[in-house]
Design a protein around this motif. Structure first.
Motif, PDB file in Angstrom:
ATOM      1  N   GLY A 186       0.812  -1.194   0.000  1.00  0.00           N
ATOM      2  CA  GLY A 186       0.000   0.000   0.000  1.00  0.00           C
ATOM      3  C   GLY A 186       0.850   1.249   0.000  1.00  0.00           C
ATOM      4  N   VAL A 187       0.182   2.374  -0.121  1.00  0.00           N
ATOM      5  CA  VAL A 187       0.852   3.675  -0.193  1.00  0.00           C
ATOM      6  C   VAL A 187       0.144   4.630   0.760  1.00  0.00           C
ATOM      7  N   LEU A 188       0.916   5.433   1.490  1.00  0.00           N
ATOM      8  CA  LEU A 188       0.368   6.473   2.353  1.00  0.00           C
ATOM      9  C   LEU A 188       0.615   7.840   1.729  1.00  0.00           C
ATOM     10  N   ASP A 189      -0.205   8.812   2.114  1.00  0.00           N
ATOM     11  CA  ASP A 189       0.010  10.177   1.617  1.00  0.00           C
ATOM     12  C   ASP A 189       0.709  11.037   2.670  1.00  0.00           C
ATOM     13  N   HIS A 190       1.257  10.393   3.718  1.00  0.00           N
ATOM     14  CA  HIS A 190       1.955  11.103   4.776  1.00  0.00           C
ATOM     15  C   HIS A 190       3.067  10.199   5.316  1.00  0.00           C
ATOM     16  N   TYR A 191       3.922  10.737   6.173  1.00  0.00           N
ATOM     17  CA  TYR A 191       4.933   9.940   6.852  1.00  0.00           C
ATOM     18  C   TYR A 191       4.278   9.135   7.973  1.00  0.00           C
ATOM     19  N   LEU A 211      10.397   3.860   9.125  1.00  0.00           N
ATOM     20  CA  LEU A 211       9.634   5.015   8.673  1.00  0.00           C
ATOM     21  C   LEU A 211       9.070   4.730   7.290  1.00  0.00           C
ATOM     22  N   VAL A 212       7.771   4.894   7.140  1.00  0.00           N
ATOM     23  CA  VAL A 212       7.126   4.787   5.834  1.00  0.00           C
ATOM     24  C   VAL A 212       7.047   6.191   5.236  1.00  0.00           C
ATOM     25  N   TYR A 213       7.614   6.345   4.037  1.00  0.00           N
ATOM     26  CA  TYR A 213       7.623   7.642   3.364  1.00  0.00           C
ATOM     27  C   TYR A 213       6.347   7.822   2.540  1.00  0.00           C
ATOM     28  N   PRO A 214       5.919   9.048   2.336  1.00  0.00           N
ATOM     29  CA  PRO A 214       4.724   9.285   1.505  1.00  0.00           C
ATOM     30  C   PRO A 214       4.934   8.792   0.075  1.00  0.00           C
ATOM     31  N   ASP A 215       3.861   8.305  -0.526  1.00  0.00           N
ATOM     32  CA  ASP A 215       3.847   7.910  -1.929  1.00  0.00           C
ATOM     33  C   ASP A 215       4.877   6.837  -2.251  1.00  0.00           C
ATOM     34  N   THR A 216       5.151   5.969  -1.295  1.00  0.00           N
ATOM     35  CA  THR A 216       6.107   4.878  -1.460  1.00  0.00           C
ATOM     36  C   THR A 216       5.393   3.558  -1.168  1.00  0.00           C
ATOM     37  N   THR A 217       5.435   2.632  -2.115  1.00  0.00           N
ATOM     38  CA  THR A 217       4.785   1.344  -1.909  1.00  0.00           C
ATOM     39  C   THR A 217       5.540   0.526  -0.866  1.00  0.00           C
ATOM     40  N   PRO A 250      15.387   7.226   2.537  1.00  0.00           N
ATOM     41  CA  PRO A 250      14.406   6.516   1.697  1.00  0.00           C
ATOM     42  C   PRO A 250      14.859   5.116   1.302  1.00  0.00           C
ATOM     43  N   ASP A 251      16.174   4.920   1.072  1.00  0.00           N
ATOM     44  CA  ASP A 251      16.673   3.601   0.672  1.00  0.00           C
ATOM     45  C   ASP A 251      17.011   2.711   1.864  1.00  0.00           C
ATOM     46  N   TYR A 252      17.011   3.284   3.077  1.00  0.00           N
ATOM     47  CA  TYR A 252      17.286   2.506   4.289  1.00  0.00           C
ATOM     48  C   TYR A 252      16.473   3.113   5.437  1.00  0.00           C
ATOM     49  N   PRO A 253      15.149   2.893   5.432  1.00  0.00           N
ATOM     50  CA  PRO A 253      14.249   3.600   6.354  1.00  0.00           C
ATOM     51  C   PRO A 253      14.101   2.922   7.707  1.00  0.00           C
ATOM     52  N   ILE A 254      15.174   2.377   8.241  1.00  0.00           N
ATOM     53  CA  ILE A 254      15.100   1.674   9.516  1.00  0.00           C
ATOM     54  C   ILE A 254      16.180   2.184  10.462  1.00  0.00           C
ATOM     55  N   LEU A 255      15.901   2.093  11.744  1.00  0.00           N
ATOM     56  CA  LEU A 255      16.876   2.349  12.793  1.00  0.00           C
ATOM     57  C   LEU A 255      16.877   1.140  13.710  1.00  0.00           C
ATOM     58  N   LEU A 256      18.058   0.639  14.021  1.00  0.00           N
ATOM     59  CA  LEU A 256      18.174  -0.570  14.829  1.00  0.00           C
ATOM     60  C   LEU A 256      18.442  -0.206  16.283  1.00  0.00           C
ATOM     61  N   ASN A 257      17.443  -0.391  17.128  1.00  0.00           N
ATOM     62  CA  ASN A 257      17.592  -0.260  18.575  1.00  0.00           C
ATOM     63  C   ASN A 257      18.196   1.080  18.995  1.00  0.00           C
ATOM     64  N   VAL A 258      17.712   2.165  18.433  1.00  0.00           N
ATOM     65  CA  VAL A 258      18.201   3.495  18.777  1.00  0.00           C
ATOM     66  C   VAL A 258      17.332   4.077  19.883  1.00  0.00           C
ATOM     67  N   SER A 259      17.890   4.207  21.097  1.00  0.00           N
ATOM     68  CA  SER A 259      17.143   4.746  22.250  1.00  0.00           C
ATOM     69  C   SER A 259      15.780   4.086  22.372  1.00  0.00           C
ATOM     70  N   SER A 260      15.778   2.766  22.312  1.00  0.00           N
ATOM     71  CA  SER A 260      14.508   2.055  22.176  1.00  0.00           C
ATOM     72  C   SER A 260      13.552   2.315  23.333  1.00  0.00           C
ATOM     73  N   LYS A 261      14.056   2.317  24.577  1.00  0.00           N
ATOM     74  CA  LYS A 261      13.163   2.515  25.715  1.00  0.00           C
ATOM     75  C   LYS A 261      12.583   3.922  25.714  1.00  0.00           C
ATOM     76  N   SER A 262      13.436   4.907  25.470  1.00  0.00           N
ATOM     77  CA  SER A 262      12.956   6.292  25.466  1.00  0.00           C
ATOM     78  C   SER A 262      11.978   6.524  24.329  1.00  0.00           C
ATOM     79  N   LEU A 263      12.311   6.028  23.148  1.00  0.00           N
ATOM     80  CA  LEU A 263      11.453   6.243  21.990  1.00  0.00           C
ATOM     81  C   LEU A 263      10.121   5.522  22.163  1.00  0.00           C
TER      82      LEU A 263
END
Length: 268
Positions: free
Chosen positions: A18-23, A51-57, A91-104
């Motif tokens: 699917g595609v979203l029109d927002h982040y 993170l899902v970017y807008p207009d990205t499948t 956009p080509d790597y929309p992930i963060l691995l365990n960055v401040s996980s408890k706080s976030l």
């Protein structure tokens, strides 16, 4: 801000394609899941964010054994792009691995639980969203100033292998990617995983090949290419070294086996 949500998924629960029109920012509180972005496949776990970017499948789904639980916030607006660009999401790597996980995780849950309706509550929610991105921006600046510890490099290199095992990967390339020498990466891998990075890569590829041999009708050559071996003969030799029998024999033995026998075969 568009919306927030919290979901403890059932096994195999899927969203998309699917595609979203927002982040939309997702943070995983527990369990495991998969993110599919074009041809790329990311295996994620508790503490990771994407993170899902807008207009990205995009497509994502929960693992069967330990389905993930996540909290999310969707947002848009004139400064949304600028906020995202201050983080380590790309956009080509929309992930963060365990960055401040408890706080976030705590901040996103507080945002989700914020009462809606009044103007004051809307302002408070917007303020929380800015605090979340202030945290992500601060961590991005720290990561660019400070090289990660060696054990973290081994863990991140292992996660990179799991997410990109079908691509050409070398120890030298991994070392360059994580700003360490090949010998340092080797030492940290053997300390953290008790195997070399080259052996870890080979065994992970063969683990994926086992699943394909059991659950598909692809040829050995097709499977070898699918898991990153571009020489079918080398794949067969490596497979037999790790599993104790050839790919053909493995497929013949387990394709028609009962589920319990298949599990035993993967453990042997």
């Amino acid at each position: 801000m568009a919306s927030t949500g919290h979901q403890h998924c059932i096994p195999g629960y899927q969203w998309g394609p699917g595609v979203l029109d927002h982040y939309c920012l997702y943070h995983i509180l527990s369990g495991h899941g998969n993110l599919l972005l074009g041809e790329r496949h990311f295996l994620l776990e508790a503490g990771d964010s994407f993170l899902v970017y807008p207009d990205t499948t995009v497509q994502f789904y929960a693992e069967q054994a330990k389905p993930w639980e996540y909290v999310w916030v969707g947002f848009s607006g004139s400064d949304a792009r600028e906020l995202v660009e201050q983080t380590d999401f790309r956009p080509d790597y929309p992930i963060l691995l365990n960055v401040s996980s408890k706080s976030l995780g705590r901040m996103l849950l507080e945002l989700y639980r914020e009462e809606r309706g009044s103007l004051a509550c809307q302002v408070a929610s917007t303020g929380r969203l800015y605090l979340i991105f202030a945290l992500l921006s601060e961590k991005a600046q720290q990561s660019r100033r400070t090289p990660p510890p060696r054990t973290d490099c081994a863990r991140m290199a292992a996660r990179y292998i799991m997410n990109n095992y079908e691509q050409p990967i070398t120890v030298e390339g991994l070392a360059e990617l994580f700003s360490v020498s090949p010998s340092s990466l080797y030492r940290s891998f053997t300390t953290h995983f008790q195997v070399s990075p080259k052996r870890f890569l080979m065994e992970y590829r063969i683990q994926k090949a086992c699943a394909m041999l059991v659950n598909s009708s692809f040829s050995v050559r097709e499977i070898s290419h699918s898991v990153g071996f571009h020489d079918a003969l080398y794949f067969s030799r490596a497979f037999k070294q790790v599993m104790g029998l050839s790919p053909q024999a493995y497929a013949k033995r387990y394709r028609t086996a009962e589920p319990a026998d298949r599990q035993k075969g993967n453990a042997d």
